[in-house]
Every structure is written in C-alpha cells, then in structure tokens.
Write a protein that holds these residues in place. Structure first.
Motif, PDB file in Angstrom:
ATOM      1  N   LEU A  71       0.954  -1.269   0.219  1.00  0.00           N
ATOM      2  CA  LEU A  71       0.062  -0.203   0.152  1.00  0.00           C
ATOM      3  C   LEU A  71       0.901   1.381   0.237  1.00  0.00           C
ATOM      4  CD1 LEU A  71      -2.575  -0.754   2.184  1.00  0.00           C
ATOM      5  CD2 LEU A  71      -2.970  -0.607  -0.328  1.00  0.00           C
ATOM      6  N   ALA A  72       1.924   1.397   0.978  1.00  0.00           N
ATOM      7  CA  ALA A  72       2.358   2.454   0.422  1.00  0.00           C
ATOM      8  C   ALA A  72       3.742   2.102  -1.029  1.00  0.00           C
ATOM      9  CB  ALA A  72       4.621   1.725   2.354  1.00  0.00           C
ATOM     10  N   GLY A  73       3.838   1.231  -1.245  1.00  0.00           N
ATOM     11  CA  GLY A  73       4.405   1.639  -2.078  1.00  0.00           C
ATOM     12  C   GLY A  73       3.479   1.815  -3.482  1.00  0.00           C
ATOM     13  N   ALA A  74       2.138   1.942  -3.618  1.00  0.00           N
ATOM     14  CA  ALA A  74       0.515   2.514  -3.914  1.00  0.00           C
ATOM     15  C   ALA A  74       0.769   3.945  -4.240  1.00  0.00           C
ATOM     16  CB  ALA A  74      -0.302   1.215  -4.235  1.00  0.00           C
ATOM     17  N   VAL A  75       0.993   4.091  -2.781  1.00  0.00           N
ATOM     18  CA  VAL A  75       1.211   6.187  -2.854  1.00  0.00           C
ATOM     19  C   VAL A  75       2.329   6.368  -3.181  1.00  0.00           C
ATOM     20  CG1 VAL A  75       1.264   7.182  -0.981  1.00  0.00           C
ATOM     21  CG2 VAL A  75      -0.316   5.422  -0.382  1.00  0.00           C
ATOM     22  N   VAL A  76       3.051   5.373  -2.872  1.00  0.00           N
ATOM     23  CA  VAL A  76       4.850   6.494  -3.802  1.00  0.00           C
ATOM     24  C   VAL A  76       3.894   6.238  -5.628  1.00  0.00           C
ATOM     25  CG1 VAL A  76       6.841   6.323  -3.900  1.00  0.00           C
ATOM     26  CG2 VAL A  76       5.771   5.566  -2.540  1.00  0.00           C
ATOM     27  N   GLY A  77       3.611   5.484  -5.797  1.00  0.00           N
ATOM     28  CA  GLY A  77       3.374   5.073  -7.293  1.00  0.00           C
ATOM     29  C   GLY A  77       5.409   5.030  -8.658  1.00  0.00           C
ATOM     30  N   GLY A  78       4.773   4.979  -9.191  1.00  0.00           N
ATOM     31  CA  GLY A  78       6.062   5.222 -10.262  1.00  0.00           C
ATOM     32  C   GLY A  78       6.644   4.108  -9.796  1.00  0.00           C
ATOM     33  N   ASN A  79       8.053   4.178 -10.720  1.00  0.00           N
ATOM     34  CA  ASN A  79       9.171   3.295 -10.971  1.00  0.00           C
ATOM     35  C   ASN A  79       9.132   2.456  -9.212  1.00  0.00           C
ATOM     36  OD1 ASN A  79       9.211   3.817 -13.537  1.00  0.00           O
ATOM     37  ND2 ASN A  79      11.353   4.532 -13.008  1.00  0.00           N
ATOM     38  N   ALA A  80       8.838   3.120  -8.303  1.00  0.00           N
ATOM     39  CA  ALA A  80       9.576   2.845  -6.745  1.00  0.00           C
ATOM     40  C   ALA A  80       8.120   1.638  -6.749  1.00  0.00           C
ATOM     41  CB  ALA A  80       9.046   3.733  -5.707  1.00  0.00           C
ATOM     42  N   ALA A  81       6.732   1.496  -7.262  1.00  0.00           N
ATOM     43  CA  ALA A  81       5.978   1.012  -6.826  1.00  0.00           C
ATOM     44  C   ALA A  81       6.397  -0.775  -8.267  1.00  0.00           C
ATOM     45  CB  ALA A  81       3.993   1.091  -7.277  1.00  0.00           C
ATOM     46  N   SER A  82       6.666  -0.276  -9.301  1.00  0.00           N
ATOM     47  CA  SER A  82       7.167  -1.150  -9.913  1.00  0.00           C
ATOM     48  C   SER A  82       8.258  -2.131  -9.541  1.00  0.00           C
ATOM     49  CB  SER A  82       6.830  -1.111 -11.480  1.00  0.00           C
ATOM     50  OG  SER A  82       7.526  -1.383 -12.142  1.00  0.00           O
ATOM     51  N   THR A  83       9.319  -1.402  -8.927  1.00  0.00           N
ATOM     52  CA  THR A  83       9.896  -2.303  -8.747  1.00  0.00           C
ATOM     53  C   THR A  83       9.901  -2.837  -7.488  1.00  0.00           C
ATOM     54  OG1 THR A  83      11.475  -0.844  -9.813  1.00  0.00           O
ATOM     55  CG2 THR A  83      12.301  -2.364  -8.183  1.00  0.00           C
ATOM     56  N   LEU A  84       9.154  -2.500  -6.253  1.00  0.00           N
ATOM     57  CA  LEU A  84       8.643  -3.278  -5.051  1.00  0.00           C
ATOM     58  C   LEU A  84       7.878  -4.164  -5.591  1.00  0.00           C
ATOM     59  CD1 LEU A  84       7.728  -2.883  -2.034  1.00  0.00           C
ATOM     60  CD2 LEU A  84       6.058  -1.373  -2.706  1.00  0.00           C
ATOM     61  N   ASN A  85       6.596  -4.391  -6.589  1.00  0.00           N
ATOM     62  CA  ASN A  85       6.116  -5.710  -7.520  1.00  0.00           C
ATOM     63  C   ASN A  85       6.583  -6.444  -7.661  1.00  0.00           C
ATOM     64  OD1 ASN A  85       3.863  -3.934  -6.956  1.00  0.00           O
ATOM     65  ND2 ASN A  85       3.009  -3.348  -8.272  1.00  0.00           N
ATOM     66  N   MET A  86       7.855  -5.499  -8.151  1.00  0.00           N
ATOM     67  CA  MET A  86       8.284  -6.861  -8.943  1.00  0.00           C
ATOM     68  C   MET A  86       9.085  -7.712  -7.118  1.00  0.00           C
ATOM     69  SD  MET A  86       9.929  -5.586 -12.173  1.00  0.00           S
ATOM     70  CE  MET A  86      10.103  -4.934 -11.875  1.00  0.00           C
ATOM     71  N   ALA A  87       9.803  -7.110  -6.566  1.00  0.00           N
ATOM     72  CA  ALA A  87      10.488  -7.946  -5.755  1.00  0.00           C
ATOM     73  C   ALA A  87       9.767  -8.395  -4.192  1.00  0.00           C
ATOM     74  CB  ALA A  87      11.561  -6.456  -4.516  1.00  0.00           C
ATOM     75  N   VAL A  88       8.562  -7.892  -4.322  1.00  0.00           N
ATOM     76  CA  VAL A  88       7.659  -8.607  -3.710  1.00  0.00           C
ATOM     77  C   VAL A  88       6.900  -9.920  -4.616  1.00  0.00           C
ATOM     78  CG1 VAL A  88       5.247  -8.808  -2.875  1.00  0.00           C
ATOM     79  CG2 VAL A  88       7.186  -7.143  -2.273  1.00  0.00           C
ATOM     80  N   GLY A  89       6.690  -9.533  -5.487  1.00  0.00           N
ATOM     81  CA  GLY A  89       6.277 -11.175  -6.755  1.00  0.00           C
ATOM     82  C   GLY A  89       7.388 -12.431  -6.439  1.00  0.00           C
ATOM     83  N   GLY A  90       8.391 -11.715  -6.501  1.00  0.00           N
ATOM     84  CA  GLY A  90       9.443 -12.855  -6.822  1.00  0.00           C
ATOM     85  C   GLY A  90       9.344 -13.129  -4.709  1.00  0.00           C
TER      86      GLY A  90
END
Length: 193
Positions: A71-90
């Motif tokens: 949810l914090a990544g969603a608030v920040v958005g952009g590339n930070a959210a994308s990179t966070l999604n990839m790290a958490v998904g992995g």
C-alpha cells in the motif's frame, strides 16, 4: 542501465503499478487482519483456517506488514511501485517453493498448507505481473519508454522522422510571405462585411 531511470514518473503505466500494488496489498491486509481476529498463537501449526488457508499469528504479522508495504508502494507510485511489485512478487514465488518442500515438517513454522502454497504462487505471479507490466515484453510498442531505452538508435531515427514530417506538414499549411510588388490573393468578404 538503471531500472528507475527508464520510465517517467507521470507515464500512463504508473497507474497499473499503483493499482496492482494497492489491490494485492489490500488482499494481504485483510487476510492478516482475519488471522489476528481469531487470536491465534504465534507459531501454532495445528491448522487453524482463515479463508480456506491455514495460518498463525506469525503469518498474519507477515501478511499485514507486506500488505502495508504494498500500500505504501501504491501511494508512492511510479517506478518505485513497479520495482516493489517485482521484488514482493518474486519473494512470494520463492516462499511458495520453500513451503512446498517443508510441508508437514518442523521447518514449516508459518503453518503453510497446500492451499497456502497455491495462494503464494498465484499472488506472487499476480504481483509480479503488475510490476513487470509494460517493462518486460517482446513486443513493446515503439512509444514505450522501455522500448526507446533498449533501442536508442531506432528511437532516435523514428523521432527525427516524426519531427521532419511535422515540419513538412507545417510548411505545406503555412501561407507564404507576400513578395514586394506582388499583391496577395484577395480574401473574400464574409457576410458581416
């Protein structure tokens, strides 16, 4: 090449990263809160079930923390959210494989069952897909910033061709300046003149 430099923050793909992180974060937050509501013991492996999956307090804490991070990544958005999604998904995929091998063993301190393993794989792939959307593909459109970053020469050629075509179009539609001694074509009077 740094991933965070590839995509402008205000690009339309940022909404996909943001909404994906928010959706998955809410799902994990709800699961973790349901585990707390049942007042489970921290490392109990007796098989308490929440939403069809086994859980304990340790798994609930991890679910809430990861949900809040997403949810914090969603608030920040952009590339930070994308990179966070990839790290958490992995991480979810790695966790699924780990718990697949420790089912019914003492190392299964989070009380994973087979449904938890499947959930971990599905959630990991979902989060990973949201993170990689538009960044990793064999057929990215040529206006995609990742495609332009990976093919700088072709991108420069296409950009130059677009600028030349735009300049040519402006020249064709421009009124030529009047030459001295030559009268300009008469402009017909409108109904109000």
């Amino acid at each position: 090449m740094r991933l965070k430099d590839e995509l402008p923050v205000d690009h339309h793909l940022a909404a996909v990263y943001r909404w994906g992180a928010a959706l998955c974060g809410c799902i994990l937050l709800v699961f973790g809160c349901l585990g707390f509501a049942d007042a489970l013991s921290p490392f109990d492996t007796s098989g308490e079930r929440i939403a069809g999956m086994t859980t304990n307090t340790a798994l609930s804490v991890i679910s809430v923390v990861v949900g809040l991070v997403l949810l914090a990544g969603a608030v920040v958005g952009g590339n930070a959210a994308s990179t966070l999604n990839m790290a958490v998904g992995g991480s979810f995929l790695v966790s699924g494989f780990y718990h697949l091998f420790v089912l019914d063993r003492p190392a299964n301190f989070l009380d994973f069952g087979m449904t938890n393993v499947m959930f971990s794989f599905v959630m990991g792939l979902l989060i990973l897909t949201f993170g990689m959307y538009g960044r990793v593909s064999g057929r990215l459109p040529h206006d995609n910033p990742y495609w332009r970053r990976r093919h700088p020469r072709r991108a420069a050629e296409e950009s130059l061709a677009r600028r030349r075509a735009a300049a040519l179009a402006r020249e064709e539609h421009a009124v030529p300046p009047a030459l001295p001694g030559v009268s300009s074509p008469a402009v017909p009077d409108g109904p109000g003149r």
